[in-house]
Design a protein around this motif. Structure first.
Motif, short mmCIF file in Angstrom:
data_model
loop_
_atom_site.label_atom_id
_atom_site.label_comp_id
_atom_site.label_asym_id
_atom_site.label_seq_id
_atom_site.Cartn_x
_atom_site.Cartn_y
_atom_site.Cartn_z
N ARG A 25 0.84 -1.20 0.00
CA ARG A 25 0.00 0.00 0.00
C ARG A 25 0.87 1.26 0.00
NH1 ARG A 25 -2.95 -1.19 4.00
NH2 ARG A 25 -1.79 -0.05 5.62
N GLU A 26 1.95 1.21 0.80
CA GLU A 26 2.87 2.35 0.84
C GLU A 26 3.48 2.60 -0.52
OE1 GLU A 26 7.32 3.10 2.65
OE2 GLU A 26 5.88 2.07 3.94
N TRP A 27 3.92 1.52 -1.21
CA TRP A 27 4.49 1.67 -2.55
C TRP A 27 3.47 2.22 -3.53
CZ3 TRP A 27 7.11 -3.83 -2.81
CH2 TRP A 27 8.27 -3.81 -2.02
N ARG A 28 2.23 1.75 -3.42
CA ARG A 28 1.18 2.22 -4.34
C ARG A 28 0.93 3.71 -4.14
NH1 ARG A 28 -4.14 2.82 -4.03
NH2 ARG A 28 -4.37 1.70 -2.05
N HIS A 29 0.87 4.15 -2.90
CA HIS A 29 0.65 5.57 -2.62
C HIS A 29 1.82 6.41 -3.13
CE1 HIS A 29 -2.40 4.68 0.85
NE2 HIS A 29 -2.89 4.47 -0.36
N GLU A 30 3.05 5.90 -2.92
CA GLU A 30 4.23 6.64 -3.38
C GLU A 30 4.24 6.80 -4.90
OE1 GLU A 30 7.50 4.40 -1.90
OE2 GLU A 30 7.43 5.29 0.11
N SER A 31 3.75 5.80 -5.61
CA SER A 31 3.73 5.84 -7.07
C SER A 31 2.47 6.53 -7.61
CB SER A 31 3.82 4.42 -7.64
OG SER A 31 2.66 3.67 -7.29
N ARG A 32 1.58 6.95 -6.69
CA ARG A 32 0.33 7.61 -7.07
C ARG A 32 -0.47 6.73 -8.04
NH1 ARG A 32 0.41 12.77 -5.20
NH2 ARG A 32 2.46 13.68 -4.69
N THR A 33 -0.53 5.47 -7.72
CA THR A 33 -1.24 4.49 -8.53
C THR A 33 -2.51 4.07 -7.81
OG1 THR A 33 0.89 3.66 -9.33
CG2 THR A 33 -1.04 2.29 -9.78
N THR A 34 -3.61 3.98 -8.52
CA THR A 34 -4.87 3.59 -7.90
C THR A 34 -5.01 2.08 -7.86
OG1 THR A 34 -6.12 3.55 -9.98
CG2 THR A 34 -5.94 5.68 -8.83
N GLU A 37 -5.87 0.81 -11.28
CA GLU A 37 -4.73 0.72 -12.20
C GLU A 37 -3.88 -0.51 -11.91
OE1 GLU A 37 -4.00 5.48 -13.12
OE2 GLU A 37 -3.11 4.56 -11.34
#
Length: 201
Positions: A25-34, A37
């Motif tokens: 989840r942290e990686w997804r937020h950092e990459s601004r990925t939904t 996506e």
């Protein structure tokens, strides 16, 4: 390539699952990925990925690799952070019980990093897995070469279309660009040591 099957077991939370899920989840937020996506990229439902992130579902090893990859990371980065060795450029001692490790929730597969980190030219991993465990339903490939030696148990290894049976004392060396996968055969749990260059875990 067909999408990997989602875990059919009742969702359950484990300490390892919570750690892995929160990191994803942290990686997804950092990459601004939904979530949508990510779902479209890996072929898993939004609801399932959400459960993985909350530690409520156990991803297969293959699904975990695909989730990490689409977020621009590797599974190896999920190893717990520890202080660097006292002499990182000269040598590193890997003490039993003190190594960086990752448990794959629901699979029983455990990897410990024998090399100090993933920043050098070679990655060495201690592998333990129960009978029936598998690297996933679909083969994977990556740049580099690897060598593994089985210390206990039976490992059924596929390289391309070839199937190889590895027992205690047997070793395999392969071009990692060739699609490969493995399965733990009958008998006792698997114990093996794996070397990969360059580090791609």
């Amino acid at each position: 390539m067909a999408s990997p099957p989602e875990q059919s077991d009742e969702p359950r939370s484990t300490s390892e699952g919570v750690h892995i899920g929160s990191k994803l989840r942290e990686w997804r937020h950092e990459s601004r990925t939904t979530l949508t996506e990510v779902s479209e990229a890996v072929g898993l439902s939004v609801g399932y990925i959400s459960q993985v992130e909350r530690g409520r579902a156990n991803p297969s090893l293959e699904a975990l690799k695909r989730l990490a990859d689409v977020l621009g990371h590797t599974v190896g980065e999920l190893f717990s952070n520890e202080a660097p060795p006292a002499n990182p450029l000269r040598y590193s001692v890997s003490k039993s019980g003190q190594r960086k490790r990752i448990m794959y929730p629901g699979s029983g597969i455990m990897n410990e990093l024998l090399s100090p980190d993933l920043q050098h030219q070679m990655e060495v991993v201690w592998v333990e897995a129960p009978v029936g465990a598998t690297s996933g339903g679909h083969p994977h490939s990556h740049v580099g070469e690897e060598c593994g030696i089985v210390l206990a148990g039976v490992m059924i290894f596929w390289v391309g279309e070839d199937e190889v049976r590895l027992e205690a004392g047997d070793a395999i060396y392969l071009d990692s660009t060739v699609p490969h996968r493995w399965h733990v055969g009958e008998g006792e749990p698997l114990k093996a040591v794996w070397l990969i260059t360059p580090p791609t875990f």
